[in-house]
Every structure is written in structure tokens, then in C-alpha cells.
Design an enzyme around this catalytic site. Structure first.
Site, mmCIF file in Angstrom:
data_model
loop_
_atom_site.group_PDB
_atom_site.id
_atom_site.type_symbol
_atom_site.label_atom_id
_atom_site.label_comp_id
_atom_site.label_asym_id
_atom_site.label_seq_id
_atom_site.Cartn_x
_atom_site.Cartn_y
_atom_site.Cartn_z
ATOM 1 N N TYR A 71 4.727 -6.025 20.557
ATOM 2 C CA TYR A 71 6.162 -6.093 20.207
ATOM 3 C C TYR A 71 6.736 -4.505 20.209
ATOM 4 C CZ TYR A 71 5.920 -11.011 19.014
ATOM 5 O OH TYR A 71 5.583 -12.186 18.796
ATOM 6 N N CYS B 226 0.531 -8.153 15.526
ATOM 7 C CA CYS B 226 1.335 -9.343 15.492
ATOM 8 C C CYS B 226 0.824 -10.272 14.469
ATOM 9 C CB CYS B 226 0.971 -9.918 16.725
ATOM 10 S SG CYS B 226 1.478 -8.740 18.096
ATOM 11 N N HIS C 45 -6.818 -0.838 -20.900
ATOM 12 C CA HIS C 45 -7.093 -0.827 -19.377
ATOM 13 C C HIS C 45 -6.653 0.675 -19.059
ATOM 14 C CE1 HIS C 45 -8.178 -2.608 -15.574
ATOM 15 N NE2 HIS C 45 -7.339 -1.824 -15.010
ATOM 16 N N ARG D 216 -16.255 -4.291 -17.536
ATOM 17 C CA ARG D 216 -15.338 -5.333 -16.714
ATOM 18 C C ARG D 216 -15.274 -4.606 -15.265
ATOM 19 N NH1 ARG D 216 -11.468 -3.988 -20.457
ATOM 20 N NH2 ARG D 216 -10.205 -3.403 -18.648
ATOM 21 N N ARG E 161 1.559 -1.201 -19.051
ATOM 22 C CA ARG E 161 1.627 -2.484 -18.285
ATOM 23 C C ARG E 161 1.218 -3.770 -19.575
ATOM 24 N NH1 ARG E 161 -2.495 -3.491 -13.353
ATOM 25 N NH2 ARG E 161 -3.863 -4.013 -15.214
ATOM 26 N N ASP F 62 -0.491 -13.075 14.719
ATOM 27 C CA ASP F 62 -1.856 -13.738 15.048
ATOM 28 C C ASP F 62 -2.920 -13.097 15.926
ATOM 29 O OD1 ASP F 62 -0.551 -16.351 14.048
ATOM 30 O OD2 ASP F 62 0.832 -15.905 15.750
ATOM 31 N N LYS G 198 -11.303 -12.430 -10.223
ATOM 32 C CA LYS G 198 -9.753 -12.701 -10.040
ATOM 33 C C LYS G 198 -9.527 -12.549 -8.547
ATOM 34 C CE LYS G 198 -8.050 -8.003 -10.624
ATOM 35 N NZ LYS G 198 -7.166 -7.179 -11.558
#
Length: 371
Positions: free
Chosen positions: A261, A308, A163, A219, A131, A310, A33
Site C-alpha cells: 500500500y 498490511c 512499583h 515480581r 499510577r 494480513d 498477566k
């Protein structure tokens, strides 16, 4: 020439699956997944199957259908299924579907009718994670509905599963409690005449530490990719992902220069700054500002200032760093580079999140060990 890349060692995935497979008498479902935990779902799935995985596990119907469209014929279980999905497409593609409530089972029954043949179903019981899955109070109703549907030939109950909440903390008392609840759920299923071929409970942590929870199928997810779910333990696994980029720019700046920044980092003396073209749009957690470790020029350095979108900046002192040098964020650790575990600690998260963030349009994955 590449700017940034994520390298995936498929042989490491094969070795990890083989190691996990050798440690159990149960069949093994490699969980792929989340785009193979950031490693690429299809290449990871094929490598896992090469090494002896019997099943593949995914969350979404789209993930399962992507595997089928790619020609993967191994058993596939999809378990995160919101109402209204075209489940008949999964049934038609021979995808196993999870049902944790009478309503979910009802959608599977409709899908089986549309597909024109029985659906393969895994009934999920909530043993304490709170869950997905049916609670102990709702479990009898789900079993009754499933038993009737199976008698009618609408579904085949292939599995019963649950689980763990705390398997990554071996010895935690919830593990034994959940195991006991699972046994109780199986016993009730037996009384309803529901006797599936597969009972499965063990995730990566339980696969590695609790053989009494293996039942018929395990699993592992994270462990397939060489990362340990238990902090401080490696279990002989080899991390498959390395993330790195080439330095874009270096510059000398004076003492007292604020960096990035907000100027949350200030140079203590005249120094060389190196700009690395990776940021939070590429997978680096912003929480790793002034904390994330990166190997550059033979040394592990800490990000200077904020991450940042990028890019990040490293303070390299007087070291002879030049544009084009390779900065390694994390890898197996063989060459002294940081690992995903180091990044998880620096960013206050878990190694799962670190690897699933990386790889995409801007940072291509490159595969070693492809067959």
C-alpha cells in the site's frame, strides 16, 4: 501443514524462573498477566510453578479466576480492579486483591461480607510512579481503614507493595527515592499495627539488578519469558517465543515496481518478492513498515513497504526463495534470526509489546516442553 505459528519453549520459562529464583532469598511471584505476556497464561503459569515460583501475579479479576478454574491453587494476586467488579468471587476463590485507596478497600470489604469470609488484601502505596496506589497524603487514611477492618476480622492484610518507575535504568536516582518512600510507608504501617507477611517492590529489572529491593517477595514478569528489561543486557535469560510463517507466494518483478500500500518501497532492480502471510492483525506492528527484520533463506531481510493487515513482503533479490520456505520473525537468536529486541528497536517500541502482540486465533501457539 501450518501457515504461521508462535512456538513457546516451556523449558526456557522453567530455566528463567529457576535462574531468577536462585538469585534471591525472597519468594517469587511469576507475573502471567496479558495472557502470559503473549505466551499463554495457563501453560506459562504451570511452567513457572514447576520451576519453583511461589506466587502468580495478574492484573484482572478474570485472569485470576481463570487460573483458579483451571485448578491452579498457588497464591494469586490480582491488582487492576475497577469499581463494580464481582470481587466476592475473587474472595471466595482465595484470590489476593490489591487496594490502593479507601474506596477500593471499601469494595473489598463488601466483597468479603458477600463471600462470608475475610479477604486477603495487599495495600498499594504510590512511591513515585503516579499510577496505582495511595499517595503519601492518602496513605494514613488507607492504613487506618485497613487496620480497623483487620481488627474486625473482615480482611487480612497480607502485603504492602509498590512499583518502580525507572528500575529498567539501573542507577537512575528515582530508584533510591522510591525505595526510601517505600521504607517510610512501611514504617507508618508499623505504627498503625499493620505488619503484613509480604512486602514487595521489585519487578523484573529490580529483581535482576537491585537485591536491596527484594524484601519478602519479587515480581518478575518479562524476565520469566527470557527477555531483559534492561537494554543491552541478557542476564543469562533465554527467550521462550519464536514467531514464524511459511512464504505464501514468490514472484519476479521489474525494477521500479512499487510494493504494498502506498508504494512506500520501490524495487531498485529486477527482483524476487516473497509474500509472508502475517500482518498487523497477527501482531506485527505497522510501525515496522520498511523496517521489521525477518530471516528467510539464511539471511535477515527488511520488510519491503507497508505492513498490511494480513501480510508483509520481502525483497529477496536473486536468492532462491520458494513458496513454503520458513520466514522467522523473531526467536532466541540462536540461528541468526532476529530477536524481540531487534523488532522493538525497528518498531520504536519495547520488547514487552512485541511478544504480547503475538499468538491468538489466527496464529496458534505450539508448546515445546509440555509436561
Amino acid at each position: 501443514m501450518w501457515q504461521a505459528e508462535v512456538r513457546i519453549d516451556l523449558d526456557a520459562i522453567r530455566e528463567n524462573v529457576a535462574r531468577l529464583r536462585a538469585g534471591t532469598s525472597a519468594e517469587l511471584m511469576a507475573v502471567v498477566k496479558g495472557d502470559g505476556y503473549g505466551h499463554g497464561m495457563l501453560p506459562a503459569a504451570r511452567a513457572a510453578l514447576d520451576a519453583g515460583a511461589d506466587w502468580l501475579g495478574v492484573c484482572t479479576l478474570d485472569e485470576a479466576l481463570t487460573l483458579r478454574r483451571a485448578g491452579v491453587t498457588a497464591p494469586v494476586l490480582a491488582w487492576l480492579l475497577a469499581p463494580g467488579l464481582p470481587l466476592h468471587e475473587g474472595v471466595a476463590a482465595n484470590v489476593d486483591l490489591s487496594a490502593g485507596s479507601v474506596d477500593q478497600l471499601g469494595e473489598v470489604l463488601v466483597a468479603a461480607g458477600r463471600a462470608g469470609h475475610p479477604a486477603r488484601v495487599h495495600l498499594k502505596i504510590d512511591t513515585g510512579l503516579a499510577r496505582g496506589g495511595a499517595t503519601a497524603a492518602d496513605w494514613p487514611a488507607l492504613l487506618e481503614a485497613a487496620a480497623k477492618a483487620q481488627a474486625d476480622g473482615t480482611v487480612e492484610v497480607v502485603g504492602i507493595w509498590s512499583h518502580f518507575a525507572y528500575a529498567d535504568a539501573p542507577g537512575h536516582p528515582t530508584i533510591d527515592r522510591q525505595l526510601a518512600h517505600f521504607h517510610e510507608g512501611l514504617a507508618l504501617a508499623e505504627r498503625w499495627g499493620v505488619r503484613p507477611r509480604y512486602r514487595h517492590l521489585a519487578n523484573s529489572a529490580a529483581t535482576l539488578t537491585r537485591p536491596d529491593t527484594h524484601f519478602d517477595l519479587v515480581r518478575p514478569g518479562l524476565a520469566v519469558y527470557g527477555l531483559s528489561p534492561v537494554v543491552g543486557e541478557r542476564y543469562g535469560l533465554r527467550p521462550a517465543m519464536t514467531a514464524r510463517a511459511r512464504v505464501m507466494l514468490v514472484k519476479r518483478v521489474p525494477a521500479g515496481q512499487g510494493v504494498s500500500y502506498g508504494h512506500t518501497y520501490t524495487t531498485g532492480r529486477e527482483t524476487t518478492l516473497a509474500v509472508v502471510p502475517l500482518g498487523y492483525a497477527d501482531g506485527i506492528p505497522r510501525h515496522a513498515s520498511n523496517a521489521g527484520p525477518i530471516q528467510l533463506g539464511g539471511r535477515v531481510r527488511t520488510i519491503a513497504g507497508r505492513v498490511c493487515m494480513d501480510q508483509v513482503v520481502l525483497d529477496c533479490g536473486d536468492d532462491p526463495v520458494v513458496a513454503g520456505d520458513v520466514a522467522t520473525l523473531f526467536g532466541p537468536g540462536d540461528g541468526g534470526e532476529p530477536t524481540a529486541d531487534d523488532w522493538a528497536e525497528a518498531a520504536g517500541t519495547i520488547n514487552y509489546e512485541i511478544v504480547t502482540r503475538f499468538g491468538g486465533v489466527r496464529v496458534p501457539r505450539v508448546y515445546d516442553g509440555a509436561r
